[in-house]
Design a protein around this motif. Sequence first.
Motif, PDB file in Angstrom:
ATOM      1  N   HIS A 159       0.908  -1.143  -0.041  1.00  0.00           N
ATOM      2  CA  HIS A 159      -0.093  -0.022   0.079  1.00  0.00           C
ATOM      3  C   HIS A 159       0.936   1.290   0.085  1.00  0.00           C
ATOM      4  CE1 HIS A 159      -3.369   2.964   0.869  1.00  0.00           C
ATOM      5  NE2 HIS A 159      -2.592   3.120   1.772  1.00  0.00           N
ATOM      6  N   TYR A 160       1.825   1.447   0.771  1.00  0.00           N
ATOM      7  CA  TYR A 160       2.878   2.435   0.760  1.00  0.00           C
ATOM      8  C   TYR A 160       3.953   2.480  -0.269  1.00  0.00           C
ATOM      9  CZ  TYR A 160       0.197   3.608   4.942  1.00  0.00           C
ATOM     10  OH  TYR A 160      -0.810   3.800   5.707  1.00  0.00           O
ATOM     11  N   GLY A 161       3.989   1.463  -1.180  1.00  0.00           N
ATOM     12  CA  GLY A 161       4.858   1.491  -1.997  1.00  0.00           C
ATOM     13  C   GLY A 161       6.084   1.258  -1.923  1.00  0.00           C
ATOM     14  N   LEU A 162       6.097   0.237  -0.725  1.00  0.00           N
ATOM     15  CA  LEU A 162       7.592  -0.434  -0.107  1.00  0.00           C
ATOM     16  C   LEU A 162       7.522  -1.904  -0.349  1.00  0.00           C
ATOM     17  CD1 LEU A 162       7.485   1.379   3.053  1.00  0.00           C
ATOM     18  CD2 LEU A 162       8.753   2.071   1.239  1.00  0.00           C
ATOM     19  N   ARG A 163       7.026  -2.199  -1.816  1.00  0.00           N
ATOM     20  CA  ARG A 163       7.048  -3.629  -2.088  1.00  0.00           C
ATOM     21  C   ARG A 163       8.448  -4.272  -1.881  1.00  0.00           C
ATOM     22  NH1 ARG A 163       2.364  -4.784  -3.605  1.00  0.00           N
ATOM     23  NH2 ARG A 163       1.196  -3.280  -5.037  1.00  0.00           N
ATOM     24  N   TRP A 164       9.443  -3.707  -1.657  1.00  0.00           N
ATOM     25  CA  TRP A 164      10.823  -4.300  -1.513  1.00  0.00           C
ATOM     26  C   TRP A 164      10.820  -4.894  -0.050  1.00  0.00           C
ATOM     27  CZ3 TRP A 164      14.190  -2.142   1.883  1.00  0.00           C
ATOM     28  CH2 TRP A 164      14.036  -0.752   2.494  1.00  0.00           C
ATOM     29  N   LEU A 165      10.091  -4.312   0.693  1.00  0.00           N
ATOM     30  CA  LEU A 165       9.963  -4.810   2.270  1.00  0.00           C
ATOM     31  C   LEU A 165       9.078  -6.131   2.154  1.00  0.00           C
ATOM     32  CD1 LEU A 165      10.091  -1.496   4.461  1.00  0.00           C
ATOM     33  CD2 LEU A 165      11.900  -3.352   4.094  1.00  0.00           C
ATOM     34  N   GLY A 166       8.589  -6.475   1.037  1.00  0.00           N
ATOM     35  CA  GLY A 166       7.475  -7.737   1.214  1.00  0.00           C
ATOM     36  C   GLY A 166       8.516  -9.051   1.397  1.00  0.00           C
ATOM     37  N   VAL A 167       7.547  -9.825   2.102  1.00  0.00           N
ATOM     38  CA  VAL A 167       8.252 -11.258   2.563  1.00  0.00           C
ATOM     39  C   VAL A 167       7.566 -12.452   2.312  1.00  0.00           C
ATOM     40  CG1 VAL A 167       9.576 -10.247   4.312  1.00  0.00           C
ATOM     41  CG2 VAL A 167       7.411 -11.049   4.836  1.00  0.00           C
ATOM     42  N   PRO A 168       7.770 -13.621   1.710  1.00  0.00           N
ATOM     43  CA  PRO A 168       7.036 -14.695   1.659  1.00  0.00           C
ATOM     44  C   PRO A 168       6.284 -15.309   2.986  1.00  0.00           C
ATOM     45  CG  PRO A 168       9.464 -15.316   1.636  1.00  0.00           C
ATOM     46  CD  PRO A 168       9.329 -13.947   2.017  1.00  0.00           C
ATOM     47  N   GLY A 169       4.934 -15.610   2.646  1.00  0.00           N
ATOM     48  CA  GLY A 169       4.220 -16.000   3.834  1.00  0.00           C
ATOM     49  C   GLY A 169       4.233 -17.720   4.060  1.00  0.00           C
ATOM     50  N   ALA A 170       4.562 -18.499   2.789  1.00  0.00           N
ATOM     51  CA  ALA A 170       4.491 -19.770   3.243  1.00  0.00           C
ATOM     52  C   ALA A 170       5.792 -20.687   3.584  1.00  0.00           C
ATOM     53  CB  ALA A 170       3.908 -20.508   1.917  1.00  0.00           C
ATOM     54  N   LEU A 171       6.010 -20.619   4.791  1.00  0.00           N
ATOM     55  CA  LEU A 171       7.230 -21.102   5.372  1.00  0.00           C
ATOM     56  C   LEU A 171       7.192 -22.732   5.761  1.00  0.00           C
ATOM     57  CD1 LEU A 171       8.580 -18.037   7.560  1.00  0.00           C
ATOM     58  CD2 LEU A 171       9.097 -18.786   5.047  1.00  0.00           C
ATOM     59  N   SER A 172       8.138 -23.327   5.580  1.00  0.00           N
ATOM     60  CA  SER A 172       8.144 -24.685   5.981  1.00  0.00           C
ATOM     61  C   SER A 172       8.440 -24.932   7.390  1.00  0.00           C
ATOM     62  CB  SER A 172       9.339 -25.539   5.199  1.00  0.00           C
ATOM     63  OG  SER A 172      10.639 -24.906   5.850  1.00  0.00           O
ATOM     64  N   TYR A 173       7.716 -26.079   7.831  1.00  0.00           N
ATOM     65  CA  TYR A 173       8.148 -26.221   9.318  1.00  0.00           C
ATOM     66  C   TYR A 173       9.583 -26.401   9.655  1.00  0.00           C
ATOM     67  CZ  TYR A 173       3.133 -27.177  10.425  1.00  0.00           C
ATOM     68  OH  TYR A 173       2.136 -26.881  10.459  1.00  0.00           O
ATOM     69  N   ARG A 174      10.468 -26.673   8.836  1.00  0.00           N
ATOM     70  CA  ARG A 174      11.905 -26.689   9.124  1.00  0.00           C
ATOM     71  C   ARG A 174      12.379 -25.066   9.421  1.00  0.00           C
ATOM     72  NH1 ARG A 174      15.977 -28.384   4.623  1.00  0.00           N
ATOM     73  NH2 ARG A 174      16.161 -26.181   4.196  1.00  0.00           N
ATOM     74  N   VAL A 175      12.104 -24.163   8.668  1.00  0.00           N
ATOM     75  CA  VAL A 175      12.210 -22.875   8.735  1.00  0.00           C
ATOM     76  C   VAL A 175      11.577 -22.357   9.920  1.00  0.00           C
ATOM     77  CG1 VAL A 175      12.006 -20.462   7.865  1.00  0.00           C
ATOM     78  CG2 VAL A 175      12.678 -22.344   6.288  1.00  0.00           C
ATOM     79  N   LEU A 176      10.421 -22.659  10.298  1.00  0.00           N
ATOM     80  CA  LEU A 176       9.624 -22.200  11.489  1.00  0.00           C
ATOM     81  C   LEU A 176      10.270 -23.030  12.737  1.00  0.00           C
ATOM     82  CD1 LEU A 176       6.132 -22.608  10.170  1.00  0.00           C
ATOM     83  CD2 LEU A 176       7.290 -20.410  10.440  1.00  0.00           C
ATOM     84  N   GLY A 177      10.627 -24.060  12.562  1.00  0.00           N
ATOM     85  CA  GLY A 177      11.482 -24.697  13.675  1.00  0.00           C
ATOM     86  C   GLY A 177      12.815 -24.174  13.894  1.00  0.00           C
ATOM     87  N   ALA A 178      13.448 -23.716  12.944  1.00  0.00           N
ATOM     88  CA  ALA A 178      14.781 -23.292  13.370  1.00  0.00           C
ATOM     89  C   ALA A 178      14.627 -22.037  14.274  1.00  0.00           C
ATOM     90  CB  ALA A 178      15.398 -22.868  12.018  1.00  0.00           C
ATOM     91  N   GLY A 179      13.597 -21.089  13.741  1.00  0.00           N
ATOM     92  CA  GLY A 179      13.368 -19.881  14.608  1.00  0.00           C
ATOM     93  C   GLY A 179      12.782 -20.388  15.844  1.00  0.00           C
ATOM     94  N   ALA A 180      11.879 -21.039  16.072  1.00  0.00           N
ATOM     95  CA  ALA A 180      11.392 -21.480  17.258  1.00  0.00           C
ATOM     96  C   ALA A 180      12.407 -22.026  18.393  1.00  0.00           C
ATOM     97  CB  ALA A 180      10.127 -22.565  17.189  1.00  0.00           C
ATOM     98  N   PHE A 181      13.098 -23.036  17.825  1.00  0.00           N
ATOM     99  CA  PHE A 181      13.971 -23.791  18.798  1.00  0.00           C
ATOM    100  C   PHE A 181      15.342 -22.853  19.218  1.00  0.00           C
ATOM    101  CE2 PHE A 181      11.641 -27.348  17.472  1.00  0.00           C
ATOM    102  CZ  PHE A 181      11.214 -27.985  18.548  1.00  0.00           C
ATOM    103  N   LEU A 182      15.542 -21.997  17.994  1.00  0.00           N
ATOM    104  CA  LEU A 182      16.812 -21.118  18.393  1.00  0.00           C
ATOM    105  C   LEU A 182      16.253 -19.995  19.452  1.00  0.00           C
ATOM    106  CD1 LEU A 182      19.720 -19.639  18.058  1.00  0.00           C
ATOM    107  CD2 LEU A 182      18.531 -18.366  16.069  1.00  0.00           C
TER     108      LEU A 182
END
Length: 174
Positions: A87-110
């Motif tokens: 909305h504010y023209g900052l698409r370069w700050l956009g991020v992917p929404g579908a993350l694997s459980y491996r990626v989510l687990g890396a964040g959670a366990f860290l």
Amino acid sequence: MPFTPFHMGLGLAAKAAAGNRLGLVSFGLAQVLMDVEPGVRMLMNDGHLHGWSHTLLGALGIGALATWWSRWLTGLLVGRWNAETGHYGLRWLGVPGALSYRVLGAGAFLGTLSHVGLDSLMHADMKPLAPFSDANPLLGLVAHDSVYSAMVLCGVAGGLCWLIRQRFSGPRGE
């Protein structure tokens, strides 16, 4: 540490270093879940704030829960984030929404394991090795204020590095 903000400094630094291999939302959720027990104990005027949730075994259980819950939370937060940045023209700050459980687990366990480590440096009521030992081998290795300062520096540096990475390489991580 007083709840999540200081712990997130390490998460921001790790996110800047790992990029899309680490879920920042799952790291943050893990921090909040870790501090539910001390929060309840504070409300009950319990002098022993850091119990089972601040042990290595407790951290593993909470990490698993945070991994599972963060799938839904990441979708919700990232969807809103991307809508706002677009909305504010900052698409370069956009991020992917579908993350694997491996990626989510890396964040959670860290998140959970680092939480135990950082709190063990500063809190005398910590027993990170329970139920196997009442020892806290990390207590006092680093000055209390130094831990806070290091986490603030990690947060600022990590946040800046993430912004630079996003600006010059486009959306890559949560």
